[in-house]
Design a protein around this motif. Structure first.
Motif, mmCIF file in Angstrom:
data_model
loop_
_atom_site.group_PDB
_atom_site.id
_atom_site.type_symbol
_atom_site.label_atom_id
_atom_site.label_comp_id
_atom_site.label_asym_id
_atom_site.label_seq_id
_atom_site.Cartn_x
_atom_site.Cartn_y
_atom_site.Cartn_z
ATOM 1 N N THR A 1 10.541 -1.535 1.509
ATOM 2 C CA THR A 1 11.826 -2.199 1.292
ATOM 3 C C THR A 1 12.189 -2.072 -0.178
ATOM 4 O O THR A 1 11.323 -1.868 -1.042
ATOM 5 N N LYS A 2 13.465 -2.202 -0.456
ATOM 6 C CA LYS A 2 13.912 -2.095 -1.838
ATOM 7 C C LYS A 2 13.245 -3.163 -2.704
ATOM 8 O O LYS A 2 12.856 -2.901 -3.846
ATOM 9 N N GLU A 3 13.081 -4.342 -2.129
ATOM 10 C CA GLU A 3 12.509 -5.460 -2.893
ATOM 11 C C GLU A 3 11.056 -5.180 -3.299
ATOM 12 O O GLU A 3 10.634 -5.519 -4.410
ATOM 13 N N THR A 4 10.288 -4.567 -2.393
ATOM 14 C CA THR A 4 8.869 -4.310 -2.707
ATOM 15 C C THR A 4 8.701 -3.102 -3.607
ATOM 16 O O THR A 4 7.687 -2.986 -4.311
ATOM 17 N N ILE A 5 9.694 -2.200 -3.618
ATOM 18 C CA ILE A 5 9.542 -0.969 -4.403
ATOM 19 C C ILE A 5 10.032 -1.153 -5.839
ATOM 20 O O ILE A 5 9.495 -0.530 -6.760
ATOM 21 N N ILE A 6 11.021 -2.018 -6.071
ATOM 22 C CA ILE A 6 11.482 -2.272 -7.440
ATOM 23 C C ILE A 6 10.310 -2.813 -8.252
ATOM 24 O O ILE A 6 9.649 -3.779 -7.872
ATOM 25 N N GLY A 7 10.048 -2.183 -9.392
ATOM 26 C CA GLY A 7 8.917 -2.565 -10.235
ATOM 27 C C GLY A 7 7.647 -1.803 -9.921
ATOM 28 O O GLY A 7 6.654 -1.903 -10.650
ATOM 29 N N PHE A 8 7.651 -1.031 -8.843
ATOM 30 C CA PHE A 8 6.487 -0.259 -8.422
ATOM 31 C C PHE A 8 6.204 0.839 -9.454
ATOM 32 O O PHE A 8 7.113 1.420 -10.038
ATOM 33 N N ASN A 9 4.927 1.141 -9.691
ATOM 34 C CA ASN A 9 4.536 2.215 -10.603
ATOM 35 C C ASN A 9 4.632 3.546 -9.855
ATOM 36 O O ASN A 9 3.889 3.776 -8.901
ATOM 37 N N VAL A 10 5.535 4.420 -10.284
ATOM 38 C CA VAL A 10 5.743 5.676 -9.561
ATOM 39 C C VAL A 10 4.512 6.572 -9.592
ATOM 40 O O VAL A 10 4.333 7.421 -8.713
ATOM 41 N N LEU A 11 3.628 6.391 -10.579
ATOM 42 C CA LEU A 11 2.414 7.208 -10.632
ATOM 43 C C LEU A 11 1.527 6.970 -9.417
ATOM 44 O O LEU A 11 0.772 7.853 -9.006
ATOM 45 N N ASP A 12 1.630 5.764 -8.841
ATOM 46 C CA ASP A 12 0.811 5.446 -7.671
ATOM 47 C C ASP A 12 1.235 6.220 -6.431
ATOM 48 O O ASP A 12 0.519 6.210 -5.418
ATOM 49 N N LEU A 13 2.393 6.882 -6.496
ATOM 50 C CA LEU A 13 2.819 7.713 -5.375
ATOM 51 C C LEU A 13 2.073 9.044 -5.339
ATOM 52 O O LEU A 13 2.084 9.736 -4.315
ATOM 53 N N PHE A 14 1.423 9.389 -6.458
ATOM 54 C CA PHE A 14 0.813 10.714 -6.583
ATOM 55 C C PHE A 14 -0.711 10.634 -6.535
ATOM 56 O O PHE A 14 -1.310 9.611 -6.887
ATOM 57 N N LYS A 15 -1.310 11.727 -6.129
ATOM 58 C CA LYS A 15 -2.761 11.829 -6.158
ATOM 59 C C LYS A 15 -3.236 11.798 -7.601
ATOM 60 O O LYS A 15 -2.524 12.220 -8.518
ATOM 61 N N SER A 16 -4.444 11.327 -7.808
ATOM 62 C CA SER A 16 -4.955 11.147 -9.174
ATOM 63 C C SER A 16 -4.968 12.461 -9.957
ATOM 64 O O SER A 16 -4.754 12.474 -11.172
ATOM 65 N N THR A 17 -5.199 13.582 -9.265
ATOM 66 C CA THR A 17 -5.237 14.881 -9.939
ATOM 67 C C THR A 17 -3.863 15.316 -10.445
ATOM 68 O O THR A 17 -3.767 16.206 -11.291
ATOM 69 N N ILE B 1 16.133 1.887 -6.407
ATOM 70 C CA ILE B 1 15.926 2.830 -5.318
ATOM 71 C C ILE B 1 17.007 2.565 -4.276
ATOM 72 O O ILE B 1 17.342 1.406 -3.993
ATOM 73 N N ASN B 2 17.600 3.619 -3.760
ATOM 74 C CA ASN B 2 18.633 3.403 -2.747
ATOM 75 C C ASN B 2 17.988 3.161 -1.382
ATOM 76 O O ASN B 2 16.768 3.288 -1.211
ATOM 77 N N GLN B 3 18.802 2.808 -0.411
ATOM 78 C CA GLN B 3 18.275 2.463 0.906
ATOM 79 C C GLN B 3 17.606 3.672 1.568
ATOM 80 O O GLN B 3 16.585 3.535 2.239
ATOM 81 N N SER B 4 18.162 4.851 1.334
ATOM 82 C CA SER B 4 17.554 6.073 1.884
ATOM 83 C C SER B 4 16.152 6.275 1.312
ATOM 84 O O SER B 4 15.226 6.685 2.017
ATOM 85 N N GLY B 5 16.006 5.975 0.013
ATOM 86 C CA GLY B 5 14.696 6.111 -0.620
ATOM 87 C C GLY B 5 13.691 5.111 -0.095
ATOM 88 O O GLY B 5 12.522 5.437 0.155
ATOM 89 N N ALA B 6 14.133 3.862 0.081
ATOM 90 C CA ALA B 6 13.233 2.833 0.608
ATOM 91 C C ALA B 6 12.774 3.190 2.014
ATOM 92 O O ALA B 6 11.598 3.061 2.362
ATOM 93 N N HIS B 7 13.703 3.661 2.829
ATOM 94 C CA HIS B 7 13.362 4.076 4.195
ATOM 95 C C HIS B 7 12.411 5.270 4.159
ATOM 96 O O HIS B 7 11.442 5.328 4.934
ATOM 97 N N PHE B 8 12.657 6.203 3.266
ATOM 98 C CA PHE B 8 11.824 7.399 3.141
ATOM 99 C C PHE B 8 10.381 7.024 2.814
ATOM 100 O O PHE B 8 9.432 7.619 3.347
#
Length: 259
Positions: free
Chosen positions: A53-69, A42-49
């Protein structure tokens, strides 16, 4: 003569990745590269968005960004991009930031190779302000296009003007009952003198409108039926004598005020 630098496509894969990361890192667009739903970059713009932080987002499950539906749809979308190599259609949706707040976004996704692995590059654009403006404009247009005009306490007039097609019928049935309830009406006069033509769909709509409004405890009177509208309603087999009608809005108001 200056020696030419090798083209990116001729570089070793590790050098390609380095150049690619440098380009993305300086981009103002929030950009995420992920594979098997895990964030690889993830770039710095994405982490800020995403308020992380980049460190906490690397490895993150992108599905968790979305609502369950939304998650099954996102899984299928990711499969098409990764396996079928399809560029994803622009998607408008809501996502969670890392602090739990919700934001409206546009997602642009396309397949990439990151290192030696197939992955997805997603560009995230904030459209919250744009969607808010669209909602406000829609509310204004609704108010202009479907004005419920109060005339006396508990009595209002709804003039229907122009072409009444299937889309507009659905729009009226979706919005008018809520407006009627909000205004705490006892009587609603619907004037149809401004309708261009009446067909079977419009005739059925008038009966459905009556049923819906009366379920709210509000009586409904139709005014302004022109002879050609009456003939067309009769041709469709609908008996408008079952509707409470008046020759004009003024007549309907006199009748209501005399009761």
């Amino acid at each position: 003569m200056m020696e030419q630098q090798p083209a990116i496509q001729n570089m070793p894969s590790n050098q390609k990745e380095l150049v690619y990361n440098q380009i993305l890192e300086y981009s103002n667009e929030a950009t995420v590269i992920h594979s098997n739903h895990k964030v690889l970059y993830i770039n710095q713009s994405g982490a800020h968005f995403l308020n992380g932080t980049k460190e906490t987002i690397i490895g993150f499950n992108v599905l968790d960004l979305f609502k369950s539906t939304q998650r099954n749809h996102i899984r299928e979308r990711a499969r098409k991009v990764t396996i079928d190599k399809q560029i994803g259609d622009v998607l408008e949706t809501e996502i969670f930031k890392l602090d739990g707040s919700v934001i409206e976004v546009e997602l642009y996704c396309h397949p990439v190779v990151y290192g030696d692995a197939p992955a997805i590059q997603s560009i995230i654009k904030d459209i919250t302000s744009r969607k808010e403006v669209e909602r406000k404009l829609r509310d204004v247009f609704d108010e202009i296009g479907l004005p419920i005009v109060p005339v006396f306490d508990g009595i209002a007039v709804l003039p229907l003007i122009g072409m009444i097609d299937e889309e507009r019928i659905a729009h009226i049935l979706e919005n008018i009952p809520a407006k009627v309830h909000q205004k705490k009406l006892q009587h609603l006069i619907i004037d149809v003198s401004g309708i261009y033509t009446i067909n079977e769909s419009v005739a059925h709509f008038l009966f459905k409108m009556k049923t819906v409004i009366e379920l709210l405890g509000v009586s409904i009177i139709y005014t302004g039926f022109r002879p050609e509208l009456v003939m067309e309603a009769a041709r469709t087999g609908l008996d408008i004598s079952n509707l409470k009608t008046g020759a004009s809005v003024q007549q309907a108001l006199r009748r209501l005020n005399s009761t």
